[in-house]
Motif scaffolding. Structure first.
Motif, short mmCIF file in Angstrom:
data_model
loop_
_atom_site.label_atom_id
_atom_site.label_comp_id
_atom_site.label_asym_id
_atom_site.label_seq_id
_atom_site.Cartn_x
_atom_site.Cartn_y
_atom_site.Cartn_z
N GLY A 167 0.78 -1.23 0.00
CA GLY A 167 0.00 0.00 0.00
C GLY A 167 0.82 1.28 0.00
N LYS A 168 2.14 1.16 -0.12
CA LYS A 168 3.01 2.34 -0.05
C LYS A 168 3.47 2.75 -1.46
CE LYS A 168 3.04 2.56 4.48
NZ LYS A 168 2.23 1.37 4.80
N THR A 169 4.10 3.93 -1.52
CA THR A 169 4.61 4.46 -2.79
C THR A 169 6.13 4.43 -2.77
OG1 THR A 169 2.69 5.91 -3.10
CG2 THR A 169 4.71 6.47 -4.30
N TYR A 170 6.68 3.81 -3.80
CA TYR A 170 8.14 3.70 -3.94
C TYR A 170 8.60 4.57 -5.10
CZ TYR A 170 12.63 1.81 -5.43
OH TYR A 170 13.95 1.69 -5.83
N ALA A 171 9.66 5.35 -4.89
CA ALA A 171 10.25 6.18 -5.95
C ALA A 171 11.65 5.65 -6.26
CB ALA A 171 10.34 7.64 -5.51
N GLY A 172 11.89 5.37 -7.54
CA GLY A 172 13.19 4.81 -7.91
C GLY A 172 13.57 5.13 -9.34
N TRP A 173 14.42 4.25 -9.92
CA TRP A 173 14.98 4.48 -11.26
C TRP A 173 14.10 3.91 -12.37
CZ3 TRP A 173 17.98 1.46 -7.69
CH2 TRP A 173 18.79 2.23 -6.85
N THR A 184 2.73 1.13 -5.15
CA THR A 184 2.75 2.09 -6.26
C THR A 184 4.19 2.44 -6.59
OG1 THR A 184 0.63 3.04 -5.60
CG2 THR A 184 2.02 4.38 -7.03
N PHE A 185 4.56 2.34 -7.87
CA PHE A 185 5.93 2.61 -8.31
C PHE A 185 5.97 3.92 -9.11
CE2 PHE A 185 5.78 -1.90 -7.54
CZ PHE A 185 6.99 -2.17 -6.93
N VAL A 186 6.87 4.80 -8.69
CA VAL A 186 7.05 6.09 -9.34
C VAL A 186 8.49 6.21 -9.80
CG1 VAL A 186 6.98 8.59 -9.04
CG2 VAL A 186 5.27 7.16 -7.90
N THR A 187 8.68 6.55 -11.07
CA THR A 187 10.04 6.79 -11.57
C THR A 187 10.39 8.25 -11.33
OG1 THR A 187 9.78 5.10 -13.28
CG2 THR A 187 11.54 6.72 -13.59
N ALA A 188 11.34 8.45 -10.45
CA ALA A 188 11.73 9.82 -10.09
C ALA A 188 13.19 9.79 -9.63
CB ALA A 188 10.83 10.36 -8.98
N MET A 189 14.10 9.84 -10.59
CA MET A 189 15.53 9.70 -10.28
C MET A 189 16.07 10.87 -9.48
SD MET A 189 17.00 8.03 -13.81
CE MET A 189 18.63 7.84 -13.11
N ASP A 190 15.46 12.05 -9.63
CA ASP A 190 15.97 13.24 -8.95
C ASP A 190 15.18 13.58 -7.69
OD1 ASP A 190 17.96 13.64 -10.89
OD2 ASP A 190 16.56 14.70 -12.19
N THR A 191 14.46 12.60 -7.16
CA THR A 191 13.69 12.83 -5.95
C THR A 191 14.62 13.15 -4.79
OG1 THR A 191 11.99 11.30 -6.72
CG2 THR A 191 11.98 11.85 -4.38
N SER A 192 14.29 14.19 -4.04
CA SER A 192 15.12 14.57 -2.90
C SER A 192 14.87 13.64 -1.73
CB SER A 192 14.83 16.01 -2.49
OG SER A 192 13.52 16.12 -1.96
N TYR A 193 15.85 13.57 -0.83
CA TYR A 193 15.69 12.76 0.37
C TYR A 193 14.51 13.24 1.20
CZ TYR A 193 20.51 11.36 -0.74
OH TYR A 193 21.64 10.90 -1.36
N ALA A 194 14.29 14.54 1.21
CA ALA A 194 13.22 15.13 2.02
C ALA A 194 11.84 14.69 1.56
CB ALA A 194 13.32 16.65 1.98
N SER A 195 11.72 14.17 0.33
CA SER A 195 10.41 13.72 -0.16
C SER A 195 9.88 12.55 0.65
CB SER A 195 10.50 13.34 -1.64
OG SER A 195 11.36 12.23 -1.82
N LEU A 196 10.78 11.86 1.40
CA LEU A 196 10.33 10.77 2.26
C LEU A 196 9.45 11.27 3.40
CD1 LEU A 196 13.61 8.64 2.46
CD2 LEU A 196 11.46 7.97 1.37
N GLU A 197 9.47 12.55 3.63
CA GLU A 197 8.58 13.13 4.64
C GLU A 197 7.19 13.40 4.06
OE1 GLU A 197 11.16 15.76 7.63
OE2 GLU A 197 11.37 16.44 5.55
N GLY A 198 7.06 13.29 2.73
CA GLY A 198 5.80 13.60 2.06
C GLY A 198 5.12 12.40 1.45
N ASP A 199 4.86 12.50 0.11
CA ASP A 199 4.08 11.46 -0.58
C ASP A 199 4.88 10.20 -0.87
OD1 ASP A 199 1.95 13.20 -0.56
OD2 ASP A 199 2.37 13.99 -2.57
N ILE A 200 6.20 10.29 -0.87
CA ILE A 200 7.04 9.13 -1.14
C ILE A 200 7.32 8.39 0.16
CG2 ILE A 200 9.24 8.33 -2.08
CD1 ILE A 200 7.30 9.58 -4.13
N ASP A 201 7.07 7.07 0.15
CA ASP A 201 7.25 6.28 1.37
C ASP A 201 8.58 5.53 1.41
OD1 ASP A 201 4.56 6.83 2.38
OD2 ASP A 201 3.87 5.57 0.71
#
Length: 380
Positions: A184-190, A214-231
């Motif tokens: 049920g979580k969102t993963y951001a990766g390559w 949920t898989f999101v392709t976001a190579m430039d995602t900041s570390y701080a995004s883990l505090e938001g929508d990215i799990d």
């Protein structure tokens, strides 16, 4: 009349004398570059332009810096050019390579090594075209490359780090502490197939629905995004975890190798072309002797500060504090649990290949000798 003549001659005498004085005071001006010097003037000019004995000695004295540059150029001309293509931008995974370069280990082996970051394309593809002699890559990428319909003519010759030091990071406030919590979580990766397969396999083994992630392709995602929508994000413990903590983030971390022992694969690795192995094994041996010496230097915690300065020399934009913490961590990881730096095991290659085949990532598993060789790792 006599008075008049006398006065006339007196006036004439005064006029002539005045004319002579005027001529003496106002000679005709010389035109540019037309004046011919007298013999004495020419002699004086010649003496002025002739350097003194001291000046001649100074001019003839060798310039130490110029001589050193010439010697270096001559020495470099005698070395064999070698190109190493990196998997990514310069970081502490590559420390041993830059130690060998900067401290002259490659030159000692007769090699003029150029280490370059990939401008476009994957390092293995660039290597296979012959534009490089060696490359850093990952076990998963080489496994794909060797099992595709048209396999690349490559082989691993060393692992840079003995254990997989990557895993999954999440913010502590989200309470993700085990693979079952990925559901049920969102993963951001390559966006690679291997990422998705590993995460879904972990969730499935935990008894949860793998399709719920949920898989999101976001190579430039900041570390701080883990505090938001990215799990979830895939972090390297010796780099990303350190950098995120430096930014003040409080994170949980689950190593890949804790999810499945087969995920303790080699990353990164050193790879070369089959034609070099077959036709010029002495080159590969020379390169590996110097590289192993470089990683021995990088593995010594007493050399952390010097290693940081070497990396900054080749990549000044890096953060010195991040480099210091990362180098301190990896110094104990390069050869951890192995008799010699770089040695690889059959079961690590076949185990991860089995995992990939189980999850539909590859269609076949090769024999260990098709993936790698330990033949070029020098004896200690």
């Amino acid at each position: 009349m006599k008075r008049s003549l006398k006065s006339f001659f007196a006036l004439l005498l005064v006029f002539c004398l005045g004319l002579g004085v005027a001529c003496a005071q106002d000679p005709q001006p010389k035109t540019e570059a037309t004046a011919v010097p007298t013999e004495s003037a020419a002699k004086a000019s010649e003496e002025a332009s002739t350097p003194s004995a001291d000046d001649q000695k100074q001019a003839e004295a060798p310039d130490p810096q110029e001589d050193e540059q010439k010697a270096e150029a001559t020495e470099k001309a005698d070395l064999r050019p070698v190109t190493v293509i990196l998997d990514y931008v310069i970081n502490t995974n590559h420390s041993g390579l830059f130690a060998a370069l900067d401290k002259g280990y490659y030159a000692d082996e007769g090699l003029d090594v150029q280490i370059v970051e990939p401008q476009e394309g994957v390092s293995l593809q660039i290597l296979a075209t012959g534009k490089a002699d060696f490359a850093t890559s990952y076990q998963e990428d080489l496994t794909y490359a060797l099992t595709q319909d048209e396999p690349l003519p490559l082989k691993a010759i060393a692992t840079i780090i003995q254990n997989n030091t990557s895993g999954f990071a999440s913010h502590k406030q989200k309470n993700i502490t085990k693979p079952a919590d990925f559901a049920g979580k969102t993963y951001a990766g390559w966006g690679s197939a291997a990422e998705k397969a590993i995460i879904q396999a972990a969730v499935k083994q935990a008894g949860e629905d793998p399709e719920s992630v949920t898989f999101v392709t976001a190579m430039d995602t900041s570390y701080a995004s883990l505090e938001g929508d990215i799990d979830l994000m895939w972090f390297f413990e010796g780099w990303d975890m350190i950098a995120a903590k430096m930014e003040g983030l409080d994170l949980n971390y689950i190593p890949c190798r804790d999810i499945d022992e087969r995920l303790n694969y080699y990353t990164p690795i050193l790879v070369t072309r089959n034609d070099l192995i077959d036709q010029d094994p002495d080159l590969v041996k020379a390169f590996m002797r110097a590289t192993a010496k470089g990683y021995a230097f990088a593995s010594d915690t007493a050399n952390v500060d010097e290693m940081v300065q070497i990396l900054l020399k080749y990549s000044p934009e890096l953060d010195p504090e991040l480099l210091t913490q990362s180098q301190s961590f990896l110094a104990g990881e390069y050869g951890k649990g192995s008799d010699r730096w770089g040695l690889m095991k059959n079961e690590v290659w076949t185990g991860y290949a089995d995992f990939m085949e189980e999850n539909g990532l590859i269609s076949k598993v090769l024999a260990p000798e098709d993936y790698f060789t330990n033949a070029f790792i020098p004896e200690e």
